[in-house]
Motif scaffolding. Structure first.
Motif, PDB file in Angstrom:
ATOM      1  N   ARG A 548     -32.340 -47.887 -10.247  1.00 38.97           N
ATOM      2  CA  ARG A 548     -32.939 -46.527 -10.308  1.00 38.97           C
ATOM      3  C   ARG A 548     -34.307 -46.784  -9.329  1.00 38.97           C
ATOM      4  N   GLN A 549     -34.911 -47.813  -9.574  1.00 36.65           N
ATOM      5  CA  GLN A 549     -36.200 -47.963  -8.762  1.00 36.65           C
ATOM      6  C   GLN A 549     -35.772 -48.336  -7.213  1.00 36.65           C
ATOM      7  N   PRO A 696     -22.742 -49.619  -5.943  1.00 35.50           N
ATOM      8  CA  PRO A 696     -24.019 -50.217  -6.468  1.00 35.50           C
ATOM      9  C   PRO A 696     -23.811 -51.710  -6.772  1.00 35.50           C
ATOM     10  N   LYS A 697     -22.842 -52.135  -7.080  1.00 29.46           N
ATOM     11  CA  LYS A 697     -22.758 -53.657  -7.365  1.00 29.46           C
ATOM     12  C   LYS A 697     -23.148 -54.544  -5.988  1.00 29.46           C
ATOM     13  N   LEU A 717     -23.908 -48.042 -13.744  1.00 28.99           N
ATOM     14  CA  LEU A 717     -24.513 -47.656 -12.454  1.00 28.99           C
ATOM     15  C   LEU A 717     -24.195 -46.369 -11.799  1.00 28.99           C
ATOM     16  N   ASP A 718     -22.730 -45.978 -12.147  1.00 28.65           N
ATOM     17  CA  ASP A 718     -22.556 -44.427 -11.610  1.00 28.65           C
ATOM     18  C   ASP A 718     -23.280 -43.761 -12.055  1.00 28.65           C
ATOM     19  N   GLY A 719     -23.657 -43.699 -13.433  1.00 25.99           N
ATOM     20  CA  GLY A 719     -24.526 -42.858 -14.330  1.00 25.99           C
ATOM     21  C   GLY A 719     -25.831 -42.787 -13.775  1.00 25.99           C
ATOM     22  N   VAL A 720     -26.468 -43.835 -13.382  1.00 22.30           N
ATOM     23  CA  VAL A 720     -27.569 -43.853 -12.697  1.00 22.30           C
ATOM     24  C   VAL A 720     -27.888 -43.308 -11.440  1.00 22.30           C
ATOM     25  N   GLU A 723     -27.715 -39.685 -11.893  1.00 26.83           N
ATOM     26  CA  GLU A 723     -29.017 -39.186 -12.373  1.00 26.83           C
ATOM     27  C   GLU A 723     -30.093 -39.081 -11.418  1.00 26.83           C
ATOM     28  N   CYS A 724     -30.106 -39.872 -10.663  1.00 23.03           N
ATOM     29  CA  CYS A 724     -31.055 -39.885  -9.344  1.00 23.03           C
ATOM     30  C   CYS A 724     -30.822 -38.848  -8.470  1.00 23.03           C
ATOM     31  N   VAL A 725     -29.614 -38.878  -7.786  1.00 24.40           N
ATOM     32  CA  VAL A 725     -29.384 -37.863  -6.950  1.00 24.40           C
ATOM     33  C   VAL A 725     -29.809 -36.410  -7.588  1.00 24.40           C
TER      34      VAL A 725
END
Length: 1002
Positions: A548-549, A696-697, A717-720, A723-725
């Motif tokens: 996320r960061q 993401p990995k 990771l897909d959820g994050v 969320e960010c996008v």
């Protein structure tokens, strides 16, 4: 004279019986039979899951609350005692029915849950405290809300709240309420409005869910118990998930229904909900299998439907699996000894062992064989009795249970072979094994309490065991066995009437056999499962936090950037990018050969031609040499009059992306090496837009990536990313198809359709035109509309489409689109975070404050809103415009935020520099500033600009060094955060730098 049946007098404390991980392949399946248990090995498909705290499913014991400071709940009136048969299955079934009838009229009780901390496997008792209503007013005390992004108080997380000085009444949690080094509390704050307008899940819906799952427990109640979240919130989340709502949509536009929970908390509940649904399906499949095999009994079906975790289900189902070795108990039952075992418990005075002897029949040929068969049946009954398992778990909970690892015999043998090979001067063959062997030296003689072992230690032990370097076992004190045996013989399994000594011996042998052969392996598997589950959960949480960061690093806009993929042999690949990330020029220069001066002239020409002042260097091979080359040119003012600076960025995943189909489609004419340089430059220009193209990995975050469940990690990771996008928002007229895929409500197919529509009909004029896109139904539009922006600046720069153009091809797109009436005018609200479903409310609010949509983001409208909010509170204004306070706050944010507002502006940018410092320049005690590069379960790695990241061990990350907003987070630091550190030690030989955190730079 017959004595009355003895009632069980021992009281059991509620134990987290279902803490075991839901997994597609339980550790219980690794034992070929009840009596032959192989050594435990971590399952690859183990999923991280919630821990459970619940009363036993049967057995009739009243469960007392765990140690807690809360007042005791009122006790349920005792039911009249009825004589109970000693056979535990029947007893469990009868008491389950009785318990269900009693619990119908009971009030909902607050559930206790266990949280396994990141730095301690310490059992926490109880849920967060209920919200307390203050007597002096109508306001409600509330816990501080957990947030997904840590930003300044002037901006809210999901869209960045620009409250323009608006005062929102909110009580901060007291200082002592912070739980540093422990997971964040799951209970979320409850505002006065959400208490008053609490939307609840209808009872009919809960009943239909229970009928649909066909289990003996209520889904909403179990979900509330497992996650320690209020029942009404769980009911609402279930309802929203069943209606196919996405997590970002719920977090931003349904706050009042989910009690202001953040995205992580909602995803946790979603994960547990999906696991419970999967468990119900698996249970149905097991029941059908057992029914087909003809071994299903009403008692067995009742036990299966009462299971609340995959581990419980496997424990009940394993003995009946087809193809598994017939257990000793089943062989004894096949000989007809079950009635004899039951008689020993219920009517021992009538049992004559010699009467069961059948000479010539194997297993019944003598009294000793009959006694052995009875012992096996009783041992099986004891090991599967819920009340007995609850008691033994309670004993273990109060005891000092440890996990121990030691070097395996296989590893020692390989070590000896390696020494022999070295003596014969052939070390190369075993070099890799030696390296692995040395990595686990810390765990060659390691012992730790299971409640205090660290997550990274658990994962390291599991990895060492899978490589056959370590041997692991769980040590349960002998006192547990003696107390358990005494309790079984004198209480739970004591015969109802007087029994002869020979029968007592059978019972005593059965208890000891059950403990050693069945219960002890079960407890070992249970502990290993719980430790692995907790460690995986913490590891995945660390991945999520880091990703996320990394995605939310502030973009560097308005500059021409040169991306450099460094290299020795094949040269350094260059890509010069425009401020809008367009490729202006690509080239290859050889900076580390003899012709350096010639290459320097070439670089100066390129920089001057394209007015490039920023250089981004990947941190791969030849990074330090390339950095030194640029630093030397800058120090000599070689690029004058240009003020050139450079930065180092993480190039993890760039090589994989450069040969991916997406990169080939985007840059078909470029060499893969040059594509890497383009990716490195774009990672600084717009990190979010570039990093979403990479799995993401592969971004290089977190630790123990290959030791956790691949499915759980990918889902998190897909959820994050989604969320960010979604929370950042995308400009639909200029964003890439790849970025659109990650918007909530969209997928690859819909993103492709939007791109095709945009290419054929020109830019979108308003959000309503999305309804004309093929595959965009009402639900998809509802989920994505609020996260999509129509920016007037980019719209004006693009070629406008004819007014009726979008409507002409509509009938060809899909059925039902022809009759769709869509306006073709620009709506200023489309550039805000306000959802189209709230546009009418926004218009009413603008009328109330005396503003118009043309003033969105202006200082004048901001002053009008400030004035209105200062004279009336949010709740009163919400009533006037007929909406909820949460929706009104979001509308105020959207109207007062400046055009083009980006929540990422609250996060740090890449650090550009002009000089270089080497590791040899470091001195112990030196104070430096740096940026967190990665965080792990044991500390944070900080880039201090010397080519090697230094480690701040978690013991140096203390409360007094952190801002208040970061004290609830497990490790409190994340990638991209700027910190001030002190050098503690420098090990140049091993390339290690020890740092101490001084403070976090805001």
């Amino acid at each position: 004279m017959m004595r009355r049946p003895r009632a069980t007098t021992a009281k059991a404390v509620i134990y987290n019986e279902n803490e075991n991980t839901d997994s597609e392949q339980s550790f219980a399946q690794m034992a070929s039979s009840d009596e032959e248990v192989d050594e435990w090995k971590p399952s690859e498909s183990t999923k991280a899951t919630r821990k459970v705290a619940r009363a036993p499913t049967g057995g009739g014991m009243k469960a007392a609350p765990k140690r807690t400071a809360k007042p005791k709940q009122p006790k349920v009136p005792k039911q009249p005692k009825v004589p109970k048969p000693r056979a535990p299955r029947k007893r469990a079934a009868e008491q389950k029915g009785a318990a269900m009838s009693v619990s119908v009229g009971k009030k909902r009780k607050k559930s206790n849950g266990d949280d396994l901390g990141e730095n301690e496997m310490k059992t926490q008792t109880g849920c967060p405290e209920e919200q307390k209503t203050e007597k002096g007013g109508n306001s409600v005390r509330m816990k501080e809300e957990r947030i997904s992004f840590i930003v300044s108080d002037a901006h809210r997380t999901d869209e960045g709240t620009s409250q323009c000085g608006l005062q929102v009444k909110k009580e901060e949690a007291p200082e002592e309420d912070f739980t540093f080094d422990e997971p964040s509390l799951k209970k979320q704050k409850t505002s006065e409005t959400s208490q008053r307008q609490r939307p609840t899940f209808p009872e009919s819906g809960a009943h239909s869910l229970r009928n649909e799952l066909n289990m003996n427990w209520d889904l909403t109640e179990v979900l509330s118990t497992l996650t320690c979240v209020e029942r009404w919130v769980c009911g609402n989340i279930i309802k929203l998930l069943r209606e196919e709502n996405t997590v970002p949509f719920m977090v931003r536009y349904r706050k009042e229904m989910i009690n202001h929970m953040d995205a992580d908390a909602v995803r946790d509940i979603q994960m547990v909900y999906e696991e419970l649904c999967s468990l119900a399906k698996k249970t149905q499949s097991v029941i059908q299998t057992l029914k087909k095999d003809g071994v299903l009994t009403p008692e067995l079906e009742e036990s299966l439907r009462s299971c609340r975790s995959a581990d419980d289900l496997d424990h009940v189902y394993t003995p009946y699996k087809k193809g598994s070795k017939l257990t000793k108990a089943r062989r004894a039952k096949a000989l007809g000894l079950e009635d004899a075992a039951t008689a020993l418990l219920n009517a021992p005075q009538t049992l004559v062992l010699s009467a069961w002897v059948k000479p010539g029949t194997e297993g019944l040929s003598c009294v000793e064989e009959v006694a052995t068969g009875m012992e096996h049946i009783l041992a099986d009954m004891i090991a599967k009795d819920p009340e007995t398992l609850t008691y033994i778990k309670t004993l273990c909970e109060k005891s000092f249970v440890t996990i121990q690892s030691s070097v395996s015999k296989t590893a020692l043998k390989e070590k000896e072979q390696e020494k022999v090979a070295q003596e014969h001067k052939k070390p190369g063959a075993e070099h890799h094994k030696k390296k692995d062997f040395d990595k686990f030296q810390l765990y060659f003689d390691f012992t730790c309490n299971v409640q205090r072992i660290q997550p990274h230690q658990t994962l390291a032990i599991n990895r060492g065991e899978s490589l056959k370097i370590l041997t692991v076992k769980v040590n349960i004190p002998d006192r547990v066995k003696s107390d358990f045996t005494r309790w079984c013989i004198n209480n739970r399994w004591r015969p109802k009437t007087f029994a002869r000594e020979e029968l007592h011996a059978i019972l005593r042998n059965a208890v000891e056999d059950s403990y050693k052969r069945l219960i002890l392996p079960f407890l070992t598997r249970s502990y290993r499962t719980k430790l692995t589950s907790a460690a995986e959960k913490e590891s995945i949480a660390m991945f999520v936090r880091n990703l996320r960061q990394r995605l939310l690093v502030c973009p560097v806009r308005g500059s021409v950037i040169m991306g450099v993929d460094p290299g020795f042999r094949h040269g350094c690949k260059l890509a010069i990018l425009s401020p809008t990330s367009q490729i202006l020029h690509t080239d290859v220069v050889f900076l580390h050969n003899s012709g350096q001066q010639k290459e320097a002239v070439k670089l100066r020409h390129l920089m001057a031609t394209y007015s490039c002042t920023k250089v981004v260097i990947g941190n791969g091979t030849a990074c330090r040499e390339t950095e030194s080359f640029f630093a030397d040119l800058i120090s000599r003012r070689y690029f004058h009059p240009l003020d050139v600076s450079y930065c180092i960025t993480n190039e993890a995943g760039a090589s994989i992306y450069s040969v991916s189909p997406e990169a080939v489609k985007e840059m078909p004419d470029l060499d893969p090496n040059l594509r890497s340089a383009v990716s490195i430059g774009r990672r600084v220009q717009d990190p979010l837009a570039e990093l979403v193209k990479i799995d993401p990995k592969h971004i290089g975050i977190g630790t123990y990536q290959h030791d956790v469940s691949a499915g759980a990690l990918k889902a998190a990771l897909d959820g994050v990313v989604e969320e960010c996008v979604s929370f950042v928002g995308v400009d639909i007229n200029i964003c890439s198809e790849t970025l659109m895929r990650h918007v909530a409500g969209l997928n690859a197919g819909r993103a492709r359709s939007i791109a095709e529509w945009r290419e054929k009909n020109g830019p979108f004029i308003n959000r309503e035109q999305l309804k004309l896109v093929k595959g965009m139904g009402p639900k998809s539009y509802q989920q994505c509309a609020g996260f999509i922006r129509i920016n007037p600046q980019t719209l004006n720069s693009a070629k406008p489409s004819p007014p009726c153009a979008p409507e002409n091809p509509a009938p060809k797109k899909s059925k039902g689109k022809a009759g769709c009436s869509v306006p073709t005018s620009l709506n200023p609200l489309d550039q805000t975070c306000i959802h189209p479903e709230s546009y009418h409310v926004a218009q009413r609010f603008l009328s109330l404050v005396g503003g118009s949509v043309d003033q969105i983001g202006s200082a004048g409208l901001k002053r009008c809103v400030e004035s209105k909010v200062n004279t009336s509170c949010i709740e009163e204004l919400a009533k006037k415009v007929d909406t909820t306070p949460e929706t009104l706050k979001l509308i105020i944010d959207g109207l007062t935020q400046p055009p083009g507002f980006d929540i990422r502006q609250n996060f740090g940018q890449a650090d550009f520099k002009r000089g270089i410092v080497s590791m040899s320049d470091l001195r112990v005690g030196a104070v430096l500033t740096g940026r967190v590069d990665n965080t792990t379960l044991f500390g944070a790695f900080v880039d201090i600009g010397v080519g090697r990241s230094g480690l701040i061990h978690k013991s140096h990350i203390t409360l007094d060094k952190l801002p208040a907003s970061q004290r609830r987070r497990s490790l409190a630091l994340g990638p991209g955060e700027r910190v001030e550190v002190r050098v503690l030690d420098v090990d140049a030989q091993r390339g290690r730098i020890g740092l101490d955190l001084i403070r976090v730079l805001q």
